[in-house]
Motif scaffolding. Structure first.
Motif, PDB file in Angstrom:
ATOM      1  N   SER A 349       0.835  -1.202   0.000  1.00 49.41           N
ATOM      2  CA  SER A 349       0.000   0.000   0.000  1.00 49.41           C
ATOM      3  C   SER A 349       0.867   1.249   0.000  1.00 49.41           C
ATOM      4  N   SER A 352       1.323   2.905   3.565  1.00 53.67           N
ATOM      5  CA  SER A 352       2.024   2.217   4.654  1.00 53.67           C
ATOM      6  C   SER A 352       3.402   2.821   4.887  1.00 53.67           C
ATOM      7  N   ALA A 386       0.892  -0.934   8.400  1.00 52.77           N
ATOM      8  CA  ALA A 386       0.126  -1.142   7.173  1.00 52.77           C
ATOM      9  C   ALA A 386      -1.147  -0.311   7.264  1.00 52.77           C
ATOM     10  N   TRP A 388      -4.268   0.993   4.683  1.00 55.66           N
ATOM     11  CA  TRP A 388      -4.795   0.794   3.332  1.00 55.66           C
ATOM     12  C   TRP A 388      -6.306   0.983   3.331  1.00 55.66           C
ATOM     13  N   GLU A 389      -6.900   0.997   2.139  1.00 57.52           N
ATOM     14  CA  GLU A 389      -8.314   1.319   1.996  1.00 57.52           C
ATOM     15  C   GLU A 389      -9.174   0.166   1.494  1.00 57.52           C
ATOM     16  N   ASP A 390      -8.644  -0.727   0.694  1.00 59.46           N
ATOM     17  CA  ASP A 390      -9.420  -1.767   0.026  1.00 59.46           C
ATOM     18  C   ASP A 390      -9.436  -3.043   0.865  1.00 59.46           C
ATOM     19  N   THR A 393      -7.611  -6.295  -0.100  1.00 57.15           N
ATOM     20  CA  THR A 393      -6.155  -6.442   0.040  1.00 57.15           C
ATOM     21  C   THR A 393      -5.726  -6.647   1.490  1.00 57.15           C
ATOM     22  N   ASN A 397      -1.628  -7.015   2.969  1.00 55.12           N
ATOM     23  CA  ASN A 397      -1.107  -5.960   3.830  1.00 55.12           C
ATOM     24  C   ASN A 397      -0.723  -6.502   5.206  1.00 55.12           C
TER      25      ASN A 397
END
Length: 465
Positions: A349, A352, A386, A388-390, A393, A397
């Motif tokens: 990501s 991160s 880590a 992240w948005e999705d 994933t 991550n």
């Protein structure tokens, strides 16, 4: 989610005894009440007691104990590990208990357990004072302090837990007690770095120090192509830096909107921190950190201390997905630096980071036996974040963090900072490794104040029974 843990009559009776609000799954505000900052956490408690004060906390503890309910404690702020909420249990929610009272003559602050560091800074900076907190203003006072408390003032004034004068809490049997160096000293020792194992802390008394209102700060971004040279120069600077300087590095894509468009997609390493002393003097002392290479951008300067505390806030928005772990490092050798560069490049990501915190200073002025905090021996802390948005994933991550930590253990004794623990997958082994010889002393305190392990949704110290 179980709906028959208690009867409707018992729920109604419990709600009537609270000055605050009892939220149940059928209430329209339930989803908001159960949601936390970390978007990975999706737990469904049976009951959420939004406590208005100490009496509500004691009532909630008694209700949980009498009905054999799983209990989690929610303060203010982030709670990256997700232990603030639980499935099929009772959340004792302190997030509305945010009062802060400063005594400028005694240089103390009394802080309720639902407050964030923004609440503390707002009140204390009015008097030109500060308690050592974290590096993000939305961080909760309770969680940070009980896990130690590493922030922007750490090398000059120590950890958050080092600045405690007293703590008030409700124990598992519903007793309201005070702990300090003179009163229940073993409990006070355990609360300074031993986590939320020993009761529901409702208030903290902090020692304050003269800080601000303006401080010298460094915030400089370099191209990560130079990361090995930057970290080697940082290591050399840290070797002789005065205790007034507290800094950390963080590396990743760092897509900051304040950077020029051509720098957004370039991997970077940044240095952030401050000088806890005269601002003009501090800018001179911090100047070498700004000359390690040609910077991508340099946002260093004299700014209000409250502004420093908020510089990183926007990087951690509510509802994004987070998984963080940590290790105390024996040092940052050339080999360790090489591995940090490699893992920075491998991050799945762009949000991160891998962080290196310079410790020592006032942290080591406190003897290792004076508090439960376990990281005083380490010159550096490695944080692997880590962000992240999705949700699709999640797996990659989380794997990146775990794989990075597995690799970096060669530069560590394996102990971790309790506030960056991952989730609870490592459990008892992690706690024993981190606390070492002090673990059995923590168990003895747990045996006295929570022998049935009512407070176990945390980085848990298990009672001997």
């Amino acid at each position: 989610m179980s709906t028959d843990l208690v009867t409707d009559r018992e729920r109604r009776a419990f709600a009537e005894t609270l000055h605050g609000e009892l939220v149940v799954p059928s209430d329209p505000e339930y989803d908001d009440a159960r949601s936390v900052w970390n978007g990975m956490i999706d737990k469904r408690p049976a009951l959420i007691a939004r406590c208005a004060g100490v009496a509500d906390v004691a009532t909630a503890v008694a209700f949980a104990r009498e009905n054999d309910l799983l209990v989690s404690i929610r303060g203010g702020g982030h709670n990256v590990a997700g232990t603030a909420v639980c499935d099929d249990g009772l959340v004792i929610d302190l997030s509305e208990m945010t009062s802060v009272h400063v005594d400028p003559e005694r240089r103390t602050a009394w802080v309720q357990a639902g407050a964030t560091w923004a609440d503390v800074d707002h009140e204390s900076q009015f008097f030109g004072l500060a308690a050592p907190g974290g590096v993000v203003s939305d961080t909760g006072v309770a969680g940070l302090t009980l896990g130690g408390g590493i922030g922007h003032l750490r090398r000059k004034y120590g950890l958050s837990c080092d600045n405690l004068r007293s703590v008030e809490l409700v124990t598992a049997d519903g007793e309201y007690v005070t702990a300090s160096e003179d009163e229940r000293p073993d409990l006070f020792w355990a609360l300074r770095g031993g986590g939320g194992n020993f009761g529901v802390v409702t208030g903290f008394e902090f020692e304050l120090h003269p800080v601000g209102p303006e401080v010298a700060t460094v915030l400089v971004f370099y191209d990560a192509a130079n990361l090995p040279e930057i970290l080697a120069s940082y290591r050399e600077y840290a070797r002789t830096a005065p205790d007034e300087v507290s800094t950390l590095t963080f590396s990743g894509m760092l897509p900051d909107e304040e950077l020029s468009p051509d720098a957004v997609d370039v991997a970077k390493i940044a240095i952030i921190g401050c000088y806890a002393g005269p601002a003009e003097e501090g800018m001179d002392v911090l100047a070498p950190l700004r000359r390690f290479a040609d910077p991508i951008t340099d946002l260093s300067g004299v700014r209000p201390y409250e502004d420093l505390q908020t510089l990183l806030d926007e990087d951690y928005p509510d509802g994004m997905r987070y998984y963080w772990k940590s290790l105390y490092l024996d040092g940052i050798s050339d080999e360790a630096i090489e591995r940090i560069a490699s893992w920075t490049e491998a991050a799945p990501s762009p949000l991160s980071t891998i962080d290196v915190w310079h410790l020592s200073g006032a942290i080591t002025d406190v003897d290792v036996t004076e508090s439960a905090f376990a990281g005083r021996h380490a010159p550096y802390l490695l944080g692997v974040e880590a962000n992240w948005e999705d949700a699709d994933t999640d797996e990659e991550n989380v794997a990146w963090v775990r794989d990075c930590l597995d690799d970096m253990r060669q530069f560590s004794d394996g102990s971790v900072y309790l506030n960056f623990p991952g989730f609870l997958e490592e459990g008892d082994e992690m706690m024993r490794t981190t606390f070492g010889d002090a673990y059995e002393r923590l168990v003895a305190v747990k045996d006295e104040y929570d022998p049935t392990n009512l407070f176990r949704v945390n980085q848990n110290v298990k009672p001997s029974s």
